[in-house]
Motif scaffolding. Structure first.
Motif, PDB file in Angstrom:
ATOM      1  N   MET A 268      75.071  66.782  18.812  1.00  0.00           N
ATOM      2  CA  MET A 268      74.288  68.057  19.042  1.00  0.00           C
ATOM      3  C   MET A 268      74.979  68.112  20.476  1.00  0.00           C
ATOM      4  SD  MET A 268      70.588  69.256  18.810  1.00  0.00           S
ATOM      5  CE  MET A 268      69.707  68.441  20.781  1.00  0.00           C
ATOM      6  N   ALA A 269      75.047  67.581  21.824  1.00  0.00           N
ATOM      7  CA  ALA A 269      75.190  67.984  22.986  1.00  0.00           C
ATOM      8  C   ALA A 269      76.283  68.482  22.738  1.00  0.00           C
ATOM      9  CB  ALA A 269      74.917  66.663  23.994  1.00  0.00           C
ATOM     10  N   ASP A 270      77.259  67.894  21.850  1.00  0.00           N
ATOM     11  CA  ASP A 270      79.264  68.448  21.616  1.00  0.00           C
ATOM     12  C   ASP A 270      78.638  69.935  21.871  1.00  0.00           C
ATOM     13  OD1 ASP A 270      79.776  65.841  23.076  1.00  0.00           O
ATOM     14  OD2 ASP A 270      80.480  64.565  20.674  1.00  0.00           O
ATOM     15  N   ARG A 271      77.606  70.294  20.732  1.00  0.00           N
ATOM     16  CA  ARG A 271      78.209  71.455  20.497  1.00  0.00           C
ATOM     17  C   ARG A 271      77.107  72.571  21.027  1.00  0.00           C
ATOM     18  NH1 ARG A 271      79.623  67.071  17.511  1.00  0.00           N
ATOM     19  NH2 ARG A 271      80.357  67.490  15.461  1.00  0.00           N
ATOM     20  N   VAL A 272      76.905  71.813  21.891  1.00  0.00           N
ATOM     21  CA  VAL A 272      75.768  72.566  22.953  1.00  0.00           C
ATOM     22  C   VAL A 272      76.379  72.844  24.019  1.00  0.00           C
ATOM     23  CG1 VAL A 272      74.278  72.647  24.795  1.00  0.00           C
ATOM     24  CG2 VAL A 272      73.181  71.938  22.281  1.00  0.00           C
ATOM     25  N   ASN A 273      77.432  71.488  24.606  1.00  0.00           N
ATOM     26  CA  ASN A 273      78.667  71.772  25.053  1.00  0.00           C
ATOM     27  C   ASN A 273      79.238  72.750  24.968  1.00  0.00           C
ATOM     28  OD1 ASN A 273      81.256  70.268  26.195  1.00  0.00           O
ATOM     29  ND2 ASN A 273      79.329  70.008  27.829  1.00  0.00           N
ATOM     30  N   VAL A 274      79.887  73.324  24.206  1.00  0.00           N
ATOM     31  CA  VAL A 274      81.492  74.443  22.997  1.00  0.00           C
ATOM     32  C   VAL A 274      80.620  75.750  23.452  1.00  0.00           C
ATOM     33  CG1 VAL A 274      82.303  75.385  21.701  1.00  0.00           C
ATOM     34  CG2 VAL A 274      82.315  73.029  21.219  1.00  0.00           C
ATOM     35  N   VAL A 275      79.003  75.701  23.219  1.00  0.00           N
ATOM     36  CA  VAL A 275      78.589  77.356  23.443  1.00  0.00           C
ATOM     37  C   VAL A 275      78.343  77.364  24.640  1.00  0.00           C
ATOM     38  CG1 VAL A 275      76.277  78.336  23.270  1.00  0.00           C
ATOM     39  CG2 VAL A 275      77.422  76.905  21.378  1.00  0.00           C
ATOM     40  N   GLU A 276      78.291  76.316  25.525  1.00  0.00           N
ATOM     41  CA  GLU A 276      77.747  76.671  27.585  1.00  0.00           C
ATOM     42  C   GLU A 276      79.463  76.674  27.749  1.00  0.00           C
ATOM     43  OE1 GLU A 276      74.616  73.204  28.500  1.00  0.00           O
ATOM     44  OE2 GLU A 276      76.461  72.193  28.154  1.00  0.00           O
ATOM     45  N   GLY A 277      80.423  76.338  27.428  1.00  0.00           N
ATOM     46  CA  GLY A 277      81.856  76.199  27.662  1.00  0.00           C
ATOM     47  C   GLY A 277      82.298  78.167  27.377  1.00  0.00           C
ATOM     48  N   VAL A 278      81.569  78.412  26.203  1.00  0.00           N
ATOM     49  CA  VAL A 278      82.074  79.979  25.902  1.00  0.00           C
ATOM     50  C   VAL A 278      81.694  80.865  26.573  1.00  0.00           C
ATOM     51  CG1 VAL A 278      81.418  81.542  23.898  1.00  0.00           C
ATOM     52  CG2 VAL A 278      82.953  79.673  23.687  1.00  0.00           C
ATOM     53  N   LEU A 279      80.273  80.462  27.466  1.00  0.00           N
ATOM     54  CA  LEU A 279      79.511  81.463  27.786  1.00  0.00           C
ATOM     55  C   LEU A 279      79.599  80.981  29.908  1.00  0.00           C
ATOM     56  CD1 LEU A 279      75.976  80.274  26.868  1.00  0.00           C
ATOM     57  CD2 LEU A 279      77.200  82.700  26.676  1.00  0.00           C
ATOM     58  N   ASP A 280      80.113  79.711  30.206  1.00  0.00           N
ATOM     59  CA  ASP A 280      80.684  79.272  31.363  1.00  0.00           C
ATOM     60  C   ASP A 280      82.364  80.764  31.411  1.00  0.00           C
ATOM     61  OD1 ASP A 280      80.661  78.394  33.352  1.00  0.00           O
ATOM     62  OD2 ASP A 280      82.668  77.031  32.926  1.00  0.00           O
ATOM     63  N   ASP A 281      82.781  80.492  30.202  1.00  0.00           N
ATOM     64  CA  ASP A 281      84.149  81.814  30.373  1.00  0.00           C
ATOM     65  C   ASP A 281      83.915  83.169  30.390  1.00  0.00           C
ATOM     66  OD1 ASP A 281      86.162  79.086  29.946  1.00  0.00           O
ATOM     67  OD2 ASP A 281      85.761  79.402  27.664  1.00  0.00           O
ATOM     68  N   PHE A 282      82.947  83.921  29.936  1.00  0.00           N
ATOM     69  CA  PHE A 282      82.632  85.164  29.755  1.00  0.00           C
ATOM     70  C   PHE A 282      82.269  85.165  30.991  1.00  0.00           C
ATOM     71  CE2 PHE A 282      81.375  85.067  24.894  1.00  0.00           C
ATOM     72  CZ  PHE A 282      82.505  85.977  25.178  1.00  0.00           C
ATOM     73  N   ALA A 283      81.170  84.238  31.551  1.00  0.00           N
ATOM     74  CA  ALA A 283      80.022  84.480  32.846  1.00  0.00           C
ATOM     75  C   ALA A 283      82.017  84.112  33.907  1.00  0.00           C
ATOM     76  CB  ALA A 283      79.452  83.384  33.829  1.00  0.00           C
ATOM     77  N   LYS A 284      83.406  83.553  33.655  1.00  0.00           N
ATOM     78  CA  LYS A 284      84.402  83.780  35.047  1.00  0.00           C
ATOM     79  C   LYS A 284      85.242  85.528  34.821  1.00  0.00           C
ATOM     80  CE  LYS A 284      84.313  78.786  35.756  1.00  0.00           C
ATOM     81  NZ  LYS A 284      85.285  77.893  35.674  1.00  0.00           N
ATOM     82  N   GLY A 285      84.273  85.709  33.439  1.00  0.00           N
ATOM     83  CA  GLY A 285      85.584  87.015  33.719  1.00  0.00           C
ATOM     84  C   GLY A 285      86.682  86.848  32.467  1.00  0.00           C
ATOM     85  N   THR A 286      86.905  85.124  31.628  1.00  0.00           N
ATOM     86  CA  THR A 286      87.550  85.513  30.248  1.00  0.00           C
ATOM     87  C   THR A 286      86.883  85.424  28.996  1.00  0.00           C
ATOM     88  OG1 THR A 286      88.496  83.483  31.977  1.00  0.00           O
ATOM     89  CG2 THR A 286      89.317  83.552  29.516  1.00  0.00           C
ATOM     90  N   VAL A 287      87.356  85.636  28.103  1.00  0.00           N
ATOM     91  CA  VAL A 287      88.041  86.080  27.098  1.00  0.00           C
ATOM     92  C   VAL A 287      87.866  84.554  26.340  1.00  0.00           C
ATOM     93  CG1 VAL A 287      87.132  87.360  24.856  1.00  0.00           C
ATOM     94  CG2 VAL A 287      87.266  88.766  26.995  1.00  0.00           C
ATOM     95  N   PRO A 288      86.784  83.808  25.710  1.00  0.00           N
ATOM     96  CA  PRO A 288      88.084  82.323  24.868  1.00  0.00           C
ATOM     97  C   PRO A 288      88.675  82.980  23.572  1.00  0.00           C
ATOM     98  CG  PRO A 288      86.018  82.365  24.609  1.00  0.00           C
ATOM     99  CD  PRO A 288      86.288  83.713  25.604  1.00  0.00           C
ATOM    100  N   ASN A 289      89.913  82.459  23.973  1.00  0.00           N
ATOM    101  CA  ASN A 289      90.827  82.183  22.636  1.00  0.00           C
ATOM    102  C   ASN A 289      90.453  81.633  21.515  1.00  0.00           C
ATOM    103  OD1 ASN A 289      93.023  83.314  20.306  1.00  0.00           O
ATOM    104  ND2 ASN A 289      94.914  82.852  22.232  1.00  0.00           N
ATOM    105  N   ILE A 290      89.503  82.465  20.820  1.00  0.00           N
ATOM    106  CA  ILE A 290      88.618  81.628  19.757  1.00  0.00           C
ATOM    107  C   ILE A 290      90.386  80.828  17.835  1.00  0.00           C
ATOM    108  CG2 ILE A 290      87.035  81.200  17.828  1.00  0.00           C
ATOM    109  CD1 ILE A 290      86.606  81.098  20.597  1.00  0.00           C
ATOM    110  N   PHE A 291      91.134  82.077  18.078  1.00  0.00           N
ATOM    111  CA  PHE A 291      91.999  81.759  17.877  1.00  0.00           C
ATOM    112  C   PHE A 291      92.318  80.427  17.589  1.00  0.00           C
ATOM    113  CE2 PHE A 291      95.935  82.890  14.937  1.00  0.00           C
ATOM    114  CZ  PHE A 291      95.551  83.262  14.014  1.00  0.00           C
TER     115      PHE A 291
END
Length: 162
Positions: A100-123
């Protein structure tokens, strides 16, 4: 009713090859002295400096000599990992929270990207380009299922209650 007499597997090539301890396939590589039972059978590397939080199994008396330092536990995923490492490795309370922590960490990483002004390239990060080249039907099926689930979620959220 099952027959409890021993079965003869001698017709299977290689069956029981490890039954004779004198025919141990690892013997040429290692002279067995059973000294491992007394503790470390090798010279332990110099202990790496511990300047961050290092989670380790409760079954281990100490921290391993060398460990990774790239991502110390942080945020909600770190709290989940700390909880998991308070439990034995033979317990679901250790492994399931780590998953579960691994999955939560993925969401935290995406939110961190947005907070830094970067849109993650999910594709690119999900490997969809390789899927498109090598497993096109599987990718189409995956995207179709995701679209169906997303549509169902939107319908359930936006429907009016009577």
């Amino acid at each position: 009713m099952e027959n409890k007499t021993p079965k003869d597997y001698s017709h299977i090539k290689g069956w029981g090859i490890d039954a004779d301890p004198k025919n141990d396939p690892t013997y040429p590589m290692k002279h067995r002295t059973d000294a491992e039972q007394e503790g470390y059978s090798w010279e332990r590397p110099t202990q790496q400096d511990i300047n961050i939080e290092v989670l380790h199994s409760i079954e281990r008396p100490n921290v391993t000599a060398v460990f990774g330092t790239s991502e110390p536990p942080s945020g909600l995923s770190g709290m989940i990992r700390r909880f998991a490492f308070k439990h034995s490795e033979n317990s679901y309370l250790h492994w399931l929270p780590l998953l579960m922590a691994d999955r939560v960490n993925v969401v935290e990483g995406v939110l961190d990207d947005f907070a830094k002004g970067t849109v993650p390239n999910i594709f690119a990060e999900k490997g969809w380009k390789a899927d498109w080249e090598h497993n096109r039907s599987g990718l189409i099926q995956k995207v179709g299922i995701m679209a169906l689930v997303a549509t169902a979620a939107v319908v359930l959220i936006t429907r009016k209650k009577d």
